[in-house]
Scaffold this active site. Structure first.
Site, PDB file in Angstrom:
ATOM      1  N   SER A 276      72.411  21.294 -40.786  1.00 60.15           N
ATOM      2  CA  SER A 276      72.144  21.318 -42.215  1.00 60.15           C
ATOM      3  C   SER A 276      72.595  22.614 -42.901  1.00 60.15           C
ATOM      4  O   SER A 276      72.496  22.727 -44.127  1.00 60.15           O
ATOM      5  CB  SER A 276      70.643  21.118 -42.455  1.00 60.15           C
TER       6      SER A 276
ATOM      7  N   LYS B  28      70.749  30.206 -47.438  1.00 58.35           N
ATOM      8  CA  LYS B  28      70.646  28.742 -47.433  1.00 58.35           C
ATOM      9  C   LYS B  28      69.564  28.285 -48.405  1.00 58.35           C
ATOM     10  O   LYS B  28      68.486  28.886 -48.489  1.00 58.35           O
ATOM     11  CB  LYS B  28      70.323  28.283 -46.009  1.00 58.35           C
TER      12      LYS B  28
ATOM     13  N   SER C  98      71.126  22.950 -36.472  1.00 58.08           N
ATOM     14  CA  SER C  98      71.665  23.142 -37.817  1.00 58.08           C
ATOM     15  C   SER C  98      72.464  24.415 -38.030  1.00 58.08           C
ATOM     16  O   SER C  98      73.072  24.581 -39.091  1.00 58.08           O
ATOM     17  CB  SER C  98      70.535  23.083 -38.847  1.00 58.08           C
TER      18      SER C  98
END
Length: 485
Positions: free
Chosen positions: A167, A92, A191
């Site tokens: 996210s 990520k 997330s």
């Protein structure tokens, strides 16, 4: 093996195929990069592909596997090789990979090469994974949708008109679209679990202190933790083993309790929203939780309905900590105007939190943690929908002209997830439900709906054991995203 067969394997199965020599790490990498450039682009999975780095890692993995096979010890799990040697696993874009630019989804941050690997990246390297790219994230990982100004919008491959969540939206899109079998992510308010629900995946938020942010990161308020998104429970368990390693000086630590051994559990069914009491709950989300409760009852567990453990207004402590966390991001003052409206609004709220208010918020979270422990002392597991709604339409949650409404809409969409970040307890989203939705153009699609299980601090093994039994009783591996447009 065919390209489709390779991409359809979970990480555990792919690692076995690589060990037996039925495919090579470079073949897998070529297949992965092709998929990343194709369907990966369609779903907005990556902010950057790291082809050269991945090629170097894949070639090194191939050499190690060839040498092991020549020595006659590559099969059987006693070879001493890393467990996921040659398996692609992106990172990520909130997390540093040495030499790879990091932008954190923000136009206000210059994408300079990271000076070192974050600790979780070190562990993923040690496990043998191949870092094929950085996955898309919203600005600073703050909202529950992934629609950054400096990268593609992450979309669920089940319906490209709808969001992959956030996210860790790019990570989930990459795994669900069969580009990679596993992807790194993180979870500060849901997330990992939010995109797991939107994309039909398994998303485990580990217990606080189990996965360290070290050696370069710190825990802060202890809301966030690293993890992975996978298509199978066994991969979620295996990668927890990879990442659950302490670093010297950790603020929070955790020990895993022993797996329950199939004992009869008392499961609390929580259907009422917690942090947004008036949040509308889609019938498919509530039905998925009820159906899972019936499934658990059929497996011999006791089900009892439970109310929210605290009033929605008590959640304000989380909002204070979240806004101060947004303010802590290292954004130069002369680039503040490049932030999206939501981030600027959160940072302004953070500036208004005094030292006393911040200390009070921390104390409030700790008090809530005690109250939750007391309220849920009579159950082993809490079962709820993961989200209040099916995957949201792209653009429907980002409200630039009214950031306060944007934030309120996010809390209504995620009225259960952040409870587990506040308390530090583990929680896992499983793809046990589905909903039929209609898009603005009149087309219909079947999209996944997640169901969330949570347990006491340190009971990650209990959750994974129960999740594995649910996966066996109601398998989801046969489900595939269809052609969407």
């Amino acid at each position: 093996m065919s390209v489709t067969d390779l991409l359809d394997l979970d990480a555990t199965a792919l690692a076995h195929v690589l060990r037996t020599g039925d495919a090579s790490p470079t073949e897998v990498l070529d297949t992965t990069l092709d998929a990343a450039a194709g369907v990966g682009a369609d779903v907005g999975a990556f902010t950057v592909l790291t082809s050269d780095l991945a090629r170097t890692q894949a070639l090194a993995a191939e050499s190690a596997l060839v040498a092991a096979r020549r020595a006659g010890s590559a099969v059987g799990g006693i070879d001493g090789l890393p467990p996921f040697l040659g398996v692609p696993c992106p990172v990520k874009d909130l997390t540093m990979v040495e030499g790879v630019p990091i932008r954190a989804g923000s136009a206000a941050i210059d994408p300079l090469p990271a000076p070192y690997d974050d600790g979780v990246v070190t562990l993923l390297r040690a496990a043998g994974t191949v870092m094929v790219g950085k996955t898309t994230t919203p600005e600073l990982g703050l909202p529950c949708y992934t629609e950054p100004d400096v990268g593609p919008t992450a979309r669920t491959p089940w319906d490209l008109a709808r969001s992959a969540g956030g996210s860790s939206g790019g990570a989930a899109a990459a795994v669900a679209a069969r580009v990679v079998p596993v992807a790194h992510g993180s979870d500060g308010g849901g997330s990992l679990r939010i995109p797991a629900s939107a994309c039909g995946l398994v998303g485990l938020k580990p217990s606080r202190g189990l996965v360290s942010p070290g050696p370069y990161g710190v825990d802060g308020a202890g809301l966030a933790t690293h993890g992975v998104l996978t298509r199978s429970v066994r991969d979620a368990a295996a990668f927890l083993d990879v990442l659950a390693r302490p670093w010297p000086g950790d603020t929070f630590t955790a020990r895993l309790a022993a797996a329950p051994g199939g004992r009869r559990l008392r499961v609390g069914l929580l259907l009422d929203p917690v942090i947004a009491a008036d949040a509308p709950v889609h019938p498919a989300c509530a039905d998925a939780a009820r159906a899972t409760a019936a499934l658990l009852a059929g497996l011999g567990h006791d089900i009892v309905e439970i109310p929210p453990p605290f009033g929605a207004e008590r959640w304000d402590a989380f909002a204070a900590l979240w806004s101060v966390g947004a303010l802590q991001a290292p954004v130069p003052p002369d680039r503040e105007h490049l932030l999206v409206p939501l981030t600027r609004w959160l940072r302004e709220r953070g500036r208004g939190v005094s030292g006393l208010a911040y200390a009070t918020a921390l104390a409030g979270v700790q008090q809530l943690t005690r109250e939750v422990a007391t309220a849920w002392a009579g159950v082993d597991v809490v079962l709820s929908p993961t989200l209040a709604q099916p995957p949201a339409l792209v653009g429907s949650q980002r409200i630039d002209d009214d950031p306060a409404a944007d934030f309120a809409a996010q809390t209504a969409f995620t009225p259960w997830t952040s409870v587990w970040n506040l308390t530090g307890r583990p929680a896992i989203s499983l793809p046990l439900g589905e909903a039929r939705v209609t898009d603005p153009d009149g087309t219909s699609a079947t999209v996944p709906v997640g169901v969330m299980l949570g347990a006491d601090h340190g009971d990650d093994a209990l959750l994974l054991d129960l999740a594995a039994r649910l996966e066996e009783a109601a398998p989801w591996s046969h489900r595939r995203p269809g052609a969407t447009s």
